[in-house]
Design an enzyme around this catalytic site. Structure first.
Site, PDB file in Angstrom:
ATOM      1  N   ARG A   1       0.813  -1.239   0.000  1.00 33.09           N
ATOM      2  CA  ARG A   1       0.000   0.000   0.000  1.00 33.09           C
ATOM      3  C   ARG A   1       0.837   1.276   0.000  1.00 33.09           C
ATOM      4  O   ARG A   1       0.376   2.352   0.355  1.00 33.09           O
ATOM      5  CB  ARG A   1      -0.978   0.033   1.173  1.00 33.09           C
ATOM      6  CG  ARG A   1      -1.968  -1.108   1.146  1.00 33.09           C
ATOM      7  CD  ARG A   1      -3.149  -0.808   2.043  1.00 33.09           C
ATOM      8  NE  ARG A   1      -4.077  -1.912   2.044  1.00 33.09           N
ATOM      9  CZ  ARG A   1      -4.035  -2.919   2.912  1.00 33.09           C
ATOM     10  NH1 ARG A   1      -3.120  -2.940   3.861  1.00 33.09           N
ATOM     11  NH2 ARG A   1      -4.913  -3.879   2.841  1.00 33.09           N
TER      12      ARG A   1
ATOM     13  N   LYS B   1       7.571  23.390 -13.329  1.00 26.26           N
ATOM     14  CA  LYS B   1       6.726  22.205 -13.115  1.00 26.26           C
ATOM     15  C   LYS B   1       6.253  22.145 -11.669  1.00 26.26           C
ATOM     16  O   LYS B   1       5.081  21.842 -11.398  1.00 26.26           O
ATOM     17  CB  LYS B   1       7.465  20.925 -13.499  1.00 26.26           C
ATOM     18  CG  LYS B   1       6.580  19.712 -13.265  1.00 26.26           C
ATOM     19  CD  LYS B   1       6.689  18.604 -14.247  1.00 26.26           C
ATOM     20  CE  LYS B   1       5.562  17.594 -14.004  1.00 26.26           C
ATOM     21  NZ  LYS B   1       5.690  16.375 -14.771  1.00 26.26           N
TER      22      LYS B   1
ATOM     23  N   GLU C   1      -4.368  17.356 -11.765  1.00 22.27           N
ATOM     24  CA  GLU C   1      -4.768  17.784 -13.110  1.00 22.27           C
ATOM     25  C   GLU C   1      -6.266  18.039 -13.248  1.00 22.27           C
ATOM     26  O   GLU C   1      -6.940  17.521 -14.135  1.00 22.27           O
ATOM     27  CB  GLU C   1      -4.297  16.745 -14.143  1.00 22.27           C
ATOM     28  CG  GLU C   1      -4.184  17.366 -15.542  1.00 22.27           C
ATOM     29  CD  GLU C   1      -3.462  16.483 -16.542  1.00 22.27           C
ATOM     30  OE1 GLU C   1      -2.368  15.982 -16.225  1.00 22.27           O
ATOM     31  OE2 GLU C   1      -3.984  16.325 -17.645  1.00 22.27           O
TER      32      GLU C   1
ATOM     33  N   ARG D   1      -2.724  22.068 -14.456  1.00 23.78           N
ATOM     34  CA  ARG D   1      -1.705  21.069 -14.832  1.00 23.78           C
ATOM     35  C   ARG D   1      -1.859  20.624 -16.290  1.00 23.78           C
ATOM     36  O   ARG D   1      -0.888  20.198 -16.925  1.00 23.78           O
ATOM     37  CB  ARG D   1      -1.754  19.862 -13.880  1.00 23.78           C
ATOM     38  CG  ARG D   1      -0.602  18.890 -14.127  1.00 23.78           C
ATOM     39  CD  ARG D   1      -0.348  17.963 -12.958  1.00 23.78           C
ATOM     40  NE  ARG D   1       0.756  17.066 -13.269  1.00 23.78           N
ATOM     41  CZ  ARG D   1       1.347  16.264 -12.417  1.00 23.78           C
ATOM     42  NH1 ARG D   1       0.941  16.227 -11.171  1.00 23.78           N
ATOM     43  NH2 ARG D   1       2.338  15.479 -12.791  1.00 23.78           N
TER      44      ARG D   1
ATOM     45  N   HIS E   1       1.193  17.994 -26.623  1.00 23.64           N
ATOM     46  CA  HIS E   1       1.115  16.544 -26.433  1.00 23.64           C
ATOM     47  C   HIS E   1      -0.081  15.916 -27.147  1.00 23.64           C
ATOM     48  O   HIS E   1      -0.018  14.758 -27.552  1.00 23.64           O
ATOM     49  CB  HIS E   1       1.064  16.193 -24.940  1.00 23.64           C
ATOM     50  CG  HIS E   1       2.389  16.370 -24.257  1.00 23.64           C
ATOM     51  ND1 HIS E   1       3.079  17.559 -24.239  1.00 23.64           N
ATOM     52  CD2 HIS E   1       3.173  15.494 -23.571  1.00 23.64           C
ATOM     53  CE1 HIS E   1       4.218  17.409 -23.563  1.00 23.64           C
ATOM     54  NE2 HIS E   1       4.292  16.169 -23.155  1.00 23.64           N
TER      55      HIS E   1
ATOM     56  N   HIS F   1       0.839  13.041 -29.373  1.00 22.20           N
ATOM     57  CA  HIS F   1       0.376  11.658 -29.162  1.00 22.20           C
ATOM     58  C   HIS F   1      -0.262  11.103 -30.418  1.00 22.20           C
ATOM     59  O   HIS F   1      -0.112   9.920 -30.740  1.00 22.20           O
ATOM     60  CB  HIS F   1      -0.625  11.594 -28.011  1.00 22.20           C
ATOM     61  CG  HIS F   1       0.030  11.591 -26.667  1.00 22.20           C
ATOM     62  ND1 HIS F   1      -0.594  12.027 -25.519  1.00 22.20           N
ATOM     63  CD2 HIS F   1       1.273  11.216 -26.281  1.00 22.20           C
ATOM     64  CE1 HIS F   1       0.236  11.922 -24.493  1.00 22.20           C
ATOM     65  NE2 HIS F   1       1.376  11.441 -24.933  1.00 22.20           N
TER      66      HIS F   1
HETATM   67  P1  NAD Z   1      13.546   6.103 -21.443  1.00 24.76           P
HETATM   68  O1  NAD Z   1      13.387   5.895 -20.000  1.00 24.76           O
HETATM   69  O2  NAD Z   1      13.126   5.010 -22.360  1.00 24.76           O
HETATM   70  O3  NAD Z   1      15.072   6.479 -21.732  1.00 24.76           O
HETATM   71  C1  NAD Z   1      15.471   6.696 -23.074  1.00 24.76           C
HETATM   72  C2  NAD Z   1      16.700   5.823 -23.402  1.00 24.76           C
HETATM   73  O4  NAD Z   1      17.833   6.398 -22.767  1.00 24.76           O
HETATM   74  C3  NAD Z   1      16.595   4.400 -22.911  1.00 24.76           C
HETATM   75  O5  NAD Z   1      17.144   3.537 -23.878  1.00 24.76           O
HETATM   76  C4  NAD Z   1      17.454   4.410 -21.653  1.00 24.76           C
HETATM   77  O6  NAD Z   1      18.024   3.168 -21.346  1.00 24.76           O
HETATM   78  C5  NAD Z   1      18.516   5.382 -22.026  1.00 24.76           C
HETATM   79  N1  NAD Z   1      19.172   6.060 -20.931  1.00 24.76           N
HETATM   80  C6  NAD Z   1      18.636   6.538 -19.781  1.00 24.76           C
HETATM   81  N2  NAD Z   1      19.529   7.238 -19.101  1.00 24.76           N
HETATM   82  C7  NAD Z   1      20.678   7.187 -19.798  1.00 24.76           C
HETATM   83  C8  NAD Z   1      21.964   7.727 -19.607  1.00 24.76           C
HETATM   84  N3  NAD Z   1      22.236   8.531 -18.574  1.00 24.76           N
HETATM   85  N4  NAD Z   1      22.923   7.461 -20.517  1.00 24.76           N
HETATM   86  C9  NAD Z   1      22.647   6.690 -21.589  1.00 24.76           C
HETATM   87  N5  NAD Z   1      21.436   6.192 -21.853  1.00 24.76           N
HETATM   88  C10 NAD Z   1      20.466   6.431 -20.958  1.00 24.76           C
HETATM   89  O7  NAD Z   1      12.770   7.418 -21.942  1.00 24.76           O
HETATM   90  P2  NAD Z   1      12.581   8.862 -21.314  1.00 24.76           P
HETATM   91  O8  NAD Z   1      12.512   9.774 -22.467  1.00 24.76           O
HETATM   92  O9  NAD Z   1      13.508   9.133 -20.221  1.00 24.76           O
HETATM   93  O10 NAD Z   1      11.115   8.752 -20.663  1.00 24.76           O
HETATM   94  C11 NAD Z   1       9.994   8.441 -21.437  1.00 24.76           C
HETATM   95  C12 NAD Z   1       8.944   7.879 -20.520  1.00 24.76           C
HETATM   96  O11 NAD Z   1       8.594   8.856 -19.556  1.00 24.76           O
HETATM   97  C13 NAD Z   1       7.664   7.479 -21.222  1.00 24.76           C
HETATM   98  O12 NAD Z   1       7.251   6.216 -20.753  1.00 24.76           O
HETATM   99  C14 NAD Z   1       6.670   8.549 -20.809  1.00 24.76           C
HETATM  100  O13 NAD Z   1       5.339   8.062 -20.756  1.00 24.76           O
HETATM  101  C15 NAD Z   1       7.178   8.918 -19.454  1.00 24.76           C
HETATM  102  N6  NAD Z   1       6.831  10.274 -19.018  1.00 24.76           N
HETATM  103  C16 NAD Z   1       6.245  10.400 -17.802  1.00 24.76           C
HETATM  104  C17 NAD Z   1       5.933  11.653 -17.318  1.00 24.76           C
HETATM  105  C18 NAD Z   1       5.380  11.800 -15.942  1.00 24.76           C
HETATM  106  O14 NAD Z   1       4.953  12.896 -15.564  1.00 24.76           O
HETATM  107  N7  NAD Z   1       5.411  10.748 -15.142  1.00 24.76           N
HETATM  108  C19 NAD Z   1       6.192  12.800 -18.087  1.00 24.76           C
HETATM  109  C20 NAD Z   1       6.798  12.633 -19.329  1.00 24.76           C
HETATM  110  C21 NAD Z   1       7.114  11.363 -19.791  1.00 24.76           C
HETATM  111  N1  GLY Z   2       4.003  15.488 -17.954  1.00 27.44           N
HETATM  112  C1  GLY Z   2       2.759  16.088 -17.651  1.00 27.44           C
HETATM  113  C2  GLY Z   2       2.466  16.137 -16.188  1.00 27.44           C
HETATM  114  O1  GLY Z   2       3.272  15.775 -15.372  1.00 27.44           O
HETATM  115  O2  GLY Z   2       1.384  16.525 -15.840  1.00 27.44           O
END
Ligand code: NAD
Ligand code: GLY
Length: 361
Positions: A119, A225, A235, A239, A246, A250
């Site tokens: 939890r 942010k 949101e 937010r 996006h 998307h």
């Molecule tokens: P990712 O986590 O897939 O990382 C991109 C690539 O970079 C991967 O291959 C990873 O292994 C590599 N990598 C990571 N750190 C590295 C480093 N320091 N050196 C070398 N390679 C490295 O992608 P991302 O762009 O970081 O994140 C995308 C994800 O985030 C999506 O799933 C998206 O939905 C999510 N997201 C969430 C929010 C949120 O508010 N929670 C906001 C935006 C995006």
């Molecule tokens: N990435 C959009 C949010 O965090 O609301």
């Protein structure tokens, strides 16, 4: 010395530390861990690069390490379940601190695991991509994907702290860095015109990974942010502005099966489309989108959607976005650089007509 910011959410407030060498300096980590047992969740790509430094700084606190396969396709319930199995096997209890070390995929998945396990256990975000450092590690959105859509199963669950060590960006591919810069530019466009001007003046420094420029850009992004999240954690209103670009982005990602562009690249195109839309709708003075286009181009990001995507295809995919509320597609538009607003003024026919006009210009 790290820059320290706060995400102000009452009892769930937490700090964001931004600086160099933070993973190799034990002090900050020890202070946060405060004697607790730790489990580190990372990925097969990131762990060989940075797990060693983290483990070394935590002495004998680490109960287990969990390595996830790399890539968005593994951000799913099967992987989530395997994390729970490993938490159980390591006999983690409610006092265990989970550390998420990696990009947004690791942060979102491990964060959701922390939200659910017994939890809810405390977790620390250690983001290693620029996108994760300026966006996904801050604000408490955690989730995994479902075959029906991205981030369909998740929770709002805030971390206990975020540690951004910009030295981790040295190993990031150029394309991934630029994708993160798209989200940085977003903050300037939606609510911080002076930061947008700073980006116009310093984009080359960022692209060359100058540490001071990176720290400043991450700080300004996180301040923006944090303010938005503090005002509207779940949101219900403001937010949604963070989704600028996006909805179009998307649609591009789904229409191209997530294979053609990275998320940040699709967002860059989406932001330009949202600005053209704003100009056509009359909210934004004509010609202002040119400034954003020029900055996005200098960042090495794509500028236009695939030529085979027409207005009907866009609206079909935009309709399936989970941010569609009560059947109404909400667009984030601009009044000016640094001034965004939410518009629900367009039905499908009007959207198709405006987009068709944009594509034929
Ligand atoms: P990712 O986590 O897939 O990382 C991109 C690539 O970079 C991967 O291959 C990873 O292994 C590599 N990598 C990571 N750190 C590295 C480093 N320091 N050196 C070398 N390679 C490295 O992608 P991302 O762009 O970081 O994140 C995308 C994800 O985030 C999506 O799933 C998206 O939905 C999510 N997201 C969430 C929010 C949120 O508010 N929670 C906001 C935006 C995006
Ligand atoms: N990435 C959009 C949010 O965090 O609301």
């Amino acid at each position: 010395m790290a820059v320290e910011l706060a995400v102000r959410l009452g009892k769930r407030s937490y700090p964001i530390y931004i600086g160099r060498g933070l993973l190799v300096s034990d002090d900050l980590l020890q202070k946060i861990v405060a004697g607790r047992s730790v489990i580190i969740v990372s990925s097969e790509v990131v762990a060989p690069l940075y797990m060693g430094a983290l483990v070394a700084g935590l002495e004998d606190r680490v109960k287990a390490t969990v390595l996830l396969p790399d890539g968005e396709e593994h951000k799913n319930l099967t992987i989530l379940s395997s994390i729970f199995d490993q938490l159980v096997a390591a006999e983690c209890d409610r006092s265990t601190l989970l550390i998420a070390l990696g990009g947004g995929v690791v942060g979102d998945t491990a964060g959701f695991a922390a939200a659910c396990y017994q939890r809810g256990i405390a977790f620390l975000q250690v983001p290693t991509t620029l996108l994760a450092q300026v966006d996904s590690s801050v604000g408490g959105k955690t989730a995994v994907n479902h075959p029906s859509g991205k981030n369909m199963i998740g929770a709002f669950y805030q971390p206990e702290a975020v540690i951004v060590d910009v030295d981790t960006l040295s190993s990031l591919e150029d394309r991934e860095l630029a994708a993160g810069i798209a989200e940085v530019i977003k903050y300037g466009l939606i609510r911080d015109e002076p930061f947008f001007v700073w980006l116009e003046e310093n984009i080359e420094l960022l692209l060359s990974r100058d540490a001071d420029a990176l720290i400043y850009a991450i700080e300004r992004s996180c301040v923006n942010k944090a303010e938005v999240v503090a005002a509207d954690e779940r949101e219900q209103g403001e937010r949604a502005l963070l989704n600028f670009g996006h909805t179009f982005g998307h649609a591009i990602e789904t229409a191209t099966d997530y294979t053609r562009w990275l998320h940040g690249e699709a967002v860059a195109i989406g932001m330009l489309m949202a600005m053209s839309f704003s100009e056509r709708a009359g909210s934004l003075e004509k010609g202002k989108s040119q400034r954003a286009k020029s900055l996005i181009e200098r960042a090495g990001l794509p500028l236009a959607p695939p030529i085979d995507m027409n207005a009907e295809i866009f609206v079909k995919h935009m309709r399936h976005d989970k941010k569609v509320l009560g059947g109404v597609i909400r667009l984030i538009l601009l009044r000016d650089i640094g001034d965004a607003f939410v518009s629900s003024d367009y039905n499908d026919e009007q959207l198709i007509s405006e987009l068709s006009g944009m594509f034929s210009e």
